[in-house]
Design a protein around this motif. Structure first.
Motif, PDB file in Angstrom:
ATOM      1  N   SER A  24       0.838  -1.199   0.000  1.00 35.93           N
ATOM      2  CA  SER A  24       0.000   0.000   0.000  1.00 35.93           C
ATOM      3  C   SER A  24       0.872   1.246   0.000  1.00 35.93           C
ATOM      4  N   ASP A  68      -3.230  -3.424  -7.843  1.00 34.77           N
ATOM      5  CA  ASP A  68      -4.292  -4.321  -7.369  1.00 34.77           C
ATOM      6  C   ASP A  68      -5.199  -3.528  -6.432  1.00 34.77           C
ATOM      7  N   GLU A  69      -6.447  -3.306  -6.867  1.00 32.25           N
ATOM      8  CA  GLU A  69      -7.370  -2.481  -6.088  1.00 32.25           C
ATOM      9  C   GLU A  69      -7.969  -3.213  -4.894  1.00 32.25           C
ATOM     10  N   ASN A  70      -7.910  -4.537  -4.891  1.00 33.26           N
ATOM     11  CA  ASN A  70      -8.579  -5.304  -3.836  1.00 33.26           C
ATOM     12  C   ASN A  70      -7.610  -6.150  -3.025  1.00 33.26           C
ATOM     13  N   ALA A  71      -6.339  -5.799  -3.077  1.00 38.31           N
ATOM     14  CA  ALA A  71      -5.349  -6.642  -2.405  1.00 38.31           C
ATOM     15  C   ALA A  71      -5.291  -6.400  -0.908  1.00 38.31           C
ATOM     16  N   ASP A  73      -7.705  -5.084   1.603  1.00 40.79           N
ATOM     17  CA  ASP A  73      -8.972  -4.683   2.233  1.00 40.79           C
ATOM     18  C   ASP A  73      -9.466  -3.342   1.707  1.00 40.79           C
ATOM     19  N   GLY A  74      -9.503  -3.212   0.397  1.00 43.09           N
ATOM     20  CA  GLY A  74     -10.006  -1.987  -0.212  1.00 43.09           C
ATOM     21  C   GLY A  74      -8.939  -0.982  -0.579  1.00 43.09           C
ATOM     22  N   GLU A  75      -7.736  -1.106   0.011  1.00 43.95           N
ATOM     23  CA  GLU A  75      -6.641  -0.206  -0.334  1.00 43.95           C
ATOM     24  C   GLU A  75      -5.966  -0.677  -1.619  1.00 43.95           C
ATOM     25  N   ILE A  76      -5.478   0.264  -2.399  1.00 47.64           N
ATOM     26  CA  ILE A  76      -4.775  -0.081  -3.630  1.00 47.64           C
ATOM     27  C   ILE A  76      -3.363  -0.537  -3.292  1.00 47.64           C
ATOM     28  N   GLY A 221      -6.855  -0.284 -12.017  1.00 50.81           N
ATOM     29  CA  GLY A 221      -7.574  -1.526 -12.246  1.00 50.81           C
ATOM     30  C   GLY A 221      -7.041  -2.294 -13.436  1.00 50.81           C
ATOM     31  N   THR A 224     -10.735  -5.830 -18.165  1.00 48.04           N
ATOM     32  CA  THR A 224     -11.873  -6.725 -17.971  1.00 48.04           C
ATOM     33  C   THR A 224     -12.155  -7.571 -19.201  1.00 48.04           C
TER      34      THR A 224
END
Length: 324
Positions: A24, A68-71, A73-76, A221, A224
């Motif tokens: 982070s 990684d946006e979800n690595a 707990d919500g922090e990038i 991100g 997709t």
């Protein structure tokens, strides 16, 4: 100051490459002394600005940084994977090295020229047999990249970063926002095109860089959509420009104008001193292309193509009257 920045970039690169999980901003701030000092002596904003500049500089130097946006707990989280940043052993023969040296001389703009020159220097240091003084002919290849969108899109395609920009379709009077996952850039008939996945439309699209208005903005991100193994930008553009079409359109072109259109002509006939008549392949998207030439092109037929171009020109003229 230059030494301090170089040391800061090196420390950030080492942190990103010597971790098994994404880090982070807070963890990086605690790990890099310069960031910690900026945060303690300045503010969170000062640290954030410094970090974003350094991250962009490392990417410009060729470091691939994953986000990684979800690595956490919500922090990038940020990570430079070793397998993505390790170069394999490079072995080129004299002919392959000569081809690379020729490609490096293609770029006209200073920024790309410096990057190409730097790449050749690194390969030369690794023992690649480049000629010290390559022969220069009277004519040399040049690929212009004048559009402001070129460099940010090239970087985004390299790093696989989604982007947003405003795009004015051919014949349209106003631009629309687009969210795109960029795949590849290609120069075709004097214009640069971007191929990518349009998130809003849910399918692959091709965009001409000269129609991108405003600033290209990078987004966090991962992609997709599925990235194809081979992106044939030219084939897609050619299909929408009418290449390979079975129908033929007749248009009159003002003398000394519309040279790209003249290059596509199957046959050219002089009408008078001011106008020429061209036979050009007629396919999907030709009406939008012809409308861009404005008063320099008159469509003779087919009738549906003529009506399409007239409707586009009337739409542009009507909007111009409203804005006036």
């Amino acid at each position: 100051m230059a030494i301090a920045k170089a040391e800061r970039l090196m420390n950030l690169a080492l942190c990103l490459m010597n971790t098994r999980r994404p880090l982070s901003k807070k963890e990086l701030r605690e790990s890099v002394e310069a960031y910690r000092e900026a945060w303690q002596q300045g503010s969170e904003d000062a640290f954030n600005r410094m970090f974003e500049r350094d991250k962009d500089d490392l990417r410009e130097l060729g470091l691939i940084i994953d986000v990684d946006e979800n690595a956490l707990d919500g922090e990038i989280g940020y990570l430079a994977r070793r397998d993505r940043n390790r170069l394999p052993e490079i072995a080129l023969d004299a002919e392959e090295a000569a081809a690379l040296a020729l490609a490096a001389r293609v770029w006209q703009q200073a920024k790309m020229s410096g990057a190409a020159s730097g790449a050749l220097q690194k390969l030369r240091a690794a023992g690649v047999p480049f000629a010290e003084e390559p022969e220069h002919g009277a004519l040399e290849p040049r690929i212009p990249g004048r559009e402001a969108a070129f460099e940010p899109l090239l970087t985004a395609a390299r790093d696989r970063r989604p982007v947003t920009f405003d795009y004015r379709k051919a014949g349209a009077a106003t631009a629309e926002p687009r969210s795109v996952e960029p795949w590849a850039l290609e120069c075709w008939r004097g214009h640069w095109y971007l191929a990518g996945y349009d998130r809003d439309r849910g399918s692959a699209r091709v965009f001409r860089l000269s129609r991108i208005t405003g600033k290209v903005r990078s987004r966090a991100g991962a992609f997709t959509g599925e990235v194809p193994e081979h992106v044939d930008v030219r084939a897609v553009v050619a299909r929408f420009a009418g290449e390979g079409a079975t129908a033929v359109a007749k248009v009159e072109v003002r003398s000394g104008a519309a040279y790209p259109l003249r290059q596509r002509a199957l046959e050219t006939r002089a009408v008078n001193a001011d106008w020429d008549e061209l036979d050009i392949p007629y396919g999907n998207g030709l009406g939008a292309d012809l409308a861009e030439y404005g008063p320099d092109v008159i469509v003779i037929g087919p009738e549906d193509l003529r009506a399409d171009v007239i409707d586009r020109l009337r739409a542009v003229a009507g909007l111009a009257e409203v804005q006036a």
